[in-house]
Scaffold this active site. Sequence first.
Site, PDB file in Angstrom:
ATOM      1  N   CYS A  46      -6.368 -10.307  -0.816  1.00 31.54           N
ATOM      2  CA  CYS A  46      -7.542  -9.467  -0.290  1.00 31.54           C
ATOM      3  C   CYS A  46      -8.971  -9.487  -0.303  1.00 31.54           C
ATOM      4  O   CYS A  46     -10.004  -8.962   0.159  1.00 31.54           O
ATOM      5  CB  CYS A  46      -6.860  -7.957  -0.281  1.00 31.54           C
ATOM      6  SG  CYS A  46      -5.492  -7.279  -0.127  1.00 31.54           S
TER       7      CYS A  46
ATOM      8  N   HIS B 138     -12.613  -3.086   2.264  1.00 32.80           N
ATOM      9  CA  HIS B 138     -10.834  -3.466   2.365  1.00 32.80           C
ATOM     10  C   HIS B 138     -10.190  -2.238   3.018  1.00 32.80           C
ATOM     11  O   HIS B 138      -9.867  -1.392   2.474  1.00 32.80           O
ATOM     12  CB  HIS B 138     -10.067  -4.291   1.106  1.00 32.80           C
ATOM     13  CG  HIS B 138      -8.759  -4.173   1.495  1.00 32.80           C
ATOM     14  ND1 HIS B 138      -8.094  -5.695   2.498  1.00 32.80           N
ATOM     15  CD2 HIS B 138      -7.842  -4.671   0.620  1.00 32.80           C
ATOM     16  CE1 HIS B 138      -6.793  -5.777   1.910  1.00 32.80           C
ATOM     17  NE2 HIS B 138      -6.393  -4.964   0.785  1.00 32.80           N
TER      18      HIS B 138
ATOM     19  N   ASN C  31      -2.860  -3.238   6.353  1.00 34.82           N
ATOM     20  CA  ASN C  31      -3.524  -3.678   5.759  1.00 34.82           C
ATOM     21  C   ASN C  31      -3.070  -5.824   5.817  1.00 34.82           C
ATOM     22  O   ASN C  31      -2.334  -5.869   6.046  1.00 34.82           O
ATOM     23  CB  ASN C  31      -3.530  -3.764   3.765  1.00 34.82           C
ATOM     24  CG  ASN C  31      -3.373  -4.655   2.909  1.00 34.82           C
ATOM     25  OD1 ASN C  31      -4.096  -5.155   3.099  1.00 34.82           O
ATOM     26  ND2 ASN C  31      -3.294  -4.010   1.479  1.00 34.82           N
TER      27      ASN C  31
END
Length: 332
Positions: free
Chosen positions: A117, A258, A288
């Site tokens: 990520c 994020h 996500n």
Amino acid sequence: MTVEKASSVIIKGVGSYAPPHVLTNDDLSKIVDTSDEWIRTRTGIRERRIAKDETTSDMATKAAQEAMRNAGVEPSEIDLLIVATVTGDHPFPSTSCVTQHKLGLRKIPCFDLLAACSGFLYSIDTAKALMLSGGYKKALIIGAEKLSGITDWDDRGTCVLFGDGAGAAVLELIDEPGCGIIAGDMGADGSEREILFVPAGGSERPASEKTIADREHFIKMQGNQVFKNAVVAMGRSAKKTLEKAGISADEVACVVPHQANIRIIEAISNRLGIGIERFKINLDRFGNTSAASIPIALDEAMRNSRFKSGDYILLVAFGAGLTWASTLIRWQ
Ligand code: UT7
């Protein structure tokens, strides 16, 4: 060194792409033992996009085409391509090589970057360093993921979290100091790799009938542990970057974090002393998307006029590895 002092690397344009198929929390409650209420209150996610026939490079290509259009840059002008992904089209060659071909770029250097990520922010720092030292004038960096392909749709602890998509940015080297990508921080801690990983499919546990039967090709996560590490690492990294730049939290117009969990974002807002209203949040609609999460949110924030020329924007990420990173940008 001389180049670095006289020059800056700016973000000239951004773009993103999300596949059209929407998977809602109610849809998920028909697959696993969960509910819209649990997912919304524990994560903030309402729905996510799922790629059907598209590959990671297909989504990367569409996001990059939009970024180049928005930057007013032709494919023939790009000198360097980095694709951040954990879900490449193949183990090899790199998804960046596949994407280079699909975009019709010149025979420029292309490579993938794996920092989960944090991949897009690692790519920004890497591209900036190569541009300042190697003279590449324009770079294309892309975060693209098809996480649905490595999601265990029987595991309610993970399958409610992830989605697919891509985001891209065109970076440009300009002869003016102090603009664009001002400061950054990157870090990693490999001792915690097993709290978020895909156990099999690499050299440690090559694919076999047993690894498939044991569902070891899917994401395994200890959610609680990841949560705690994410809050601490992102808060610390963001503070470090602000310190390096000599910018106070008050001066930041917009934070693009994020997009993993609204509760993680709220905790970072508290740690940094930056009100939640200054955070760009779109995880409710995308979930996500790992390396694609920040560039998708950045593109949306730009289109929604969340910041203007001269504003400071703080990007902050955390992911498997463990990895973390943050970047401060003075918008053009
Ligand atoms: O991109 C970077 C990597 N990922 C992250 O940053 C994710 C970080 N972690 C998280 O976001 C959170 O830890 C989760 C959302 C994954 C989980 O939330 P939590 O508050 O940490 O819940 P938990 O794992 O402690 O589980 C609480 C309960 C458990 O039941 P018991 O043992 O208390 O009876 C779970 O079995 O919630 C249960 N549970 C669910 N219930 C309904 C776990 N997943 C679900 C679900 N629906 N989908």
